[in-house]
Design an enzyme around this catalytic site. Structure first.
Site, mmCIF file in Angstrom:
data_model
loop_
_atom_site.group_PDB
_atom_site.id
_atom_site.type_symbol
_atom_site.label_atom_id
_atom_site.label_comp_id
_atom_site.label_asym_id
_atom_site.label_seq_id
_atom_site.Cartn_x
_atom_site.Cartn_y
_atom_site.Cartn_z
ATOM 1 N N GLY A 45 0.831 -1.197 0.000
ATOM 2 C CA GLY A 45 0.000 0.000 0.000
ATOM 3 C C GLY A 45 0.859 1.237 0.000
ATOM 4 O O GLY A 45 2.016 1.205 0.427
ATOM 5 N N GLN A 50 3.248 9.956 0.681
ATOM 6 C CA GLN A 50 4.537 9.261 0.778
ATOM 7 C C GLN A 50 5.446 9.546 -0.419
ATOM 8 O O GLN A 50 6.640 9.296 -0.358
ATOM 9 C CB GLN A 50 4.334 7.747 0.944
ATOM 10 C CG GLN A 50 3.727 7.381 2.300
ATOM 11 C CD GLN A 50 3.553 5.882 2.437
ATOM 12 O OE1 GLN A 50 2.564 5.321 1.979
ATOM 13 N NE2 GLN A 50 4.515 5.214 3.056
ATOM 14 N N CYS A 95 5.861 -0.111 7.018
ATOM 15 C CA CYS A 95 5.549 1.080 6.239
ATOM 16 C C CYS A 95 6.738 1.413 5.346
ATOM 17 O O CYS A 95 7.883 1.377 5.805
ATOM 18 C CB CYS A 95 5.263 2.242 7.185
ATOM 19 S SG CYS A 95 4.821 3.765 6.350
ATOM 20 N N LEU A 96 6.464 1.743 4.081
ATOM 21 C CA LEU A 96 7.553 2.048 3.148
ATOM 22 C C LEU A 96 8.327 3.300 3.569
ATOM 23 O O LEU A 96 9.464 3.486 3.145
ATOM 24 C CB LEU A 96 7.012 2.239 1.723
ATOM 25 C CG LEU A 96 6.453 0.973 1.066
ATOM 26 C CD1 LEU A 96 5.955 1.275 -0.336
ATOM 27 C CD2 LEU A 96 7.503 -0.131 1.023
ATOM 28 N N HIS A 137 -4.303 1.848 7.884
ATOM 29 C CA HIS A 137 -2.906 2.301 7.906
ATOM 30 C C HIS A 137 -2.705 3.431 6.891
ATOM 31 O O HIS A 137 -2.133 4.479 7.213
ATOM 32 C CB HIS A 137 -1.974 1.123 7.593
ATOM 33 C CG HIS A 137 -0.532 1.493 7.458
ATOM 34 N ND1 HIS A 137 0.437 1.087 8.353
ATOM 35 C CD2 HIS A 137 0.119 2.246 6.538
ATOM 36 C CE1 HIS A 137 1.611 1.585 7.980
ATOM 37 N NE2 HIS A 137 1.448 2.288 6.875
ATOM 38 N N GLU A 138 -3.196 3.209 5.672
ATOM 39 C CA GLU A 138 -2.999 4.208 4.608
ATOM 40 C C GLU A 138 -3.811 5.477 4.877
ATOM 41 O O GLU A 138 -3.347 6.587 4.622
ATOM 42 C CB GLU A 138 -3.373 3.617 3.244
ATOM 43 C CG GLU A 138 -2.561 2.400 2.816
ATOM 44 C CD GLU A 138 -1.048 2.591 2.895
ATOM 45 O OE1 GLU A 138 -0.572 3.737 2.796
ATOM 46 O OE2 GLU A 138 -0.343 1.586 3.090
ATOM 47 N N HIS A 141 -2.077 7.970 7.012
ATOM 48 C CA HIS A 141 -1.091 8.808 6.306
ATOM 49 C C HIS A 141 -1.724 10.117 5.823
ATOM 50 O O HIS A 141 -1.088 11.161 5.831
ATOM 51 C CB HIS A 141 -0.548 8.071 5.073
ATOM 52 C CG HIS A 141 0.574 7.122 5.364
ATOM 53 N ND1 HIS A 141 1.797 7.536 5.837
ATOM 54 C CD2 HIS A 141 0.663 5.776 5.235
ATOM 55 C CE1 HIS A 141 2.592 6.481 5.989
ATOM 56 N NE2 HIS A 141 1.930 5.391 5.632
#
Ligand code: CO
Length: 171
Positions: A45, A50, A95-96, A137-138, A141
């Site tokens: 995701g 990001q 997380c990226l 989660h997304e 952000h």
């Protein structure tokens, strides 16, 4: 085009994202860039912020039983909201923007969500399992939040110490 993923503690990750108003070619290019960036980083995701774009846009692509990210499970999510949430579940998240860190986080178990597709079509559905977790989660952000904010005080302190060390050593 693969874009650079912002890495914690980049301050832009704290920005509040805004709703998309035009479902146009510019949005479609953003979605393509986000998907390419997600795949290039082996993520499931990605939120637009990001890659430095403060818009309410997410892509999520969960792997199937064989671990493959197929197009059928690819979700492009614009202007998402959670309408209802039930239960709770704990899952080890990553997380990226915080590579190689995985921690248990508590989320709602099932959620009812509303969002738009790339052409402005409204979608409402119930999500559960990993999809519900990834969605939450997304969505965080887009409000400038990261999963590490959900850790206990001691775990967060430990993370910050290790992260500083890691950054200093050049990752
Ligand atoms: Co993330």
């Amino acid at each position: 085009m693969v874009r650079e993923v912002l890495i914690y503690p980049d301050r832009r990750l704290k920005l509040i994202s805004h709703d998309v108003e035009s479902f146009d070619a510019k949005l479609h290019t953003l979605l393509e860039d986000m998907k390419e960036t997600m795949y290039a980083s082996d993520g499931i995701g990605l939120a637009a912020i990001q890659i430095g774009v403060a818009q309410n846009v997410l892509v999520i692509n969960l792997p199937d039983e064989d671990g493959e990210q197929t197009l059928e499970s690819l979700e492009e999510i614009i202007n998402p909201v959670i309408l209802e949430a039930h239960g709770s579940v704990t899952y080890q998240e990553g997380c990226l923007s915080i590579p190689s860190v995985y921690e248990d986080v508590e989320r709602k178990e099932s959620i009812r969500v509303r969002y738009f597709d790339r052409d402005g079509g409204m979608i409402e559905k119930e999500l559960e399992g990993l999809m519900a977790i990834a969605f939450q989660h997304e969505l965080d952000h887009l409000q400038g939040h990261l999963f590490i904010e959900k850790l206990s005080y001691l775990k967060r302190k430990k993370f910050e110490k290790e992260w500083k060390k890691k950054i200093k050593e050049g990752k």
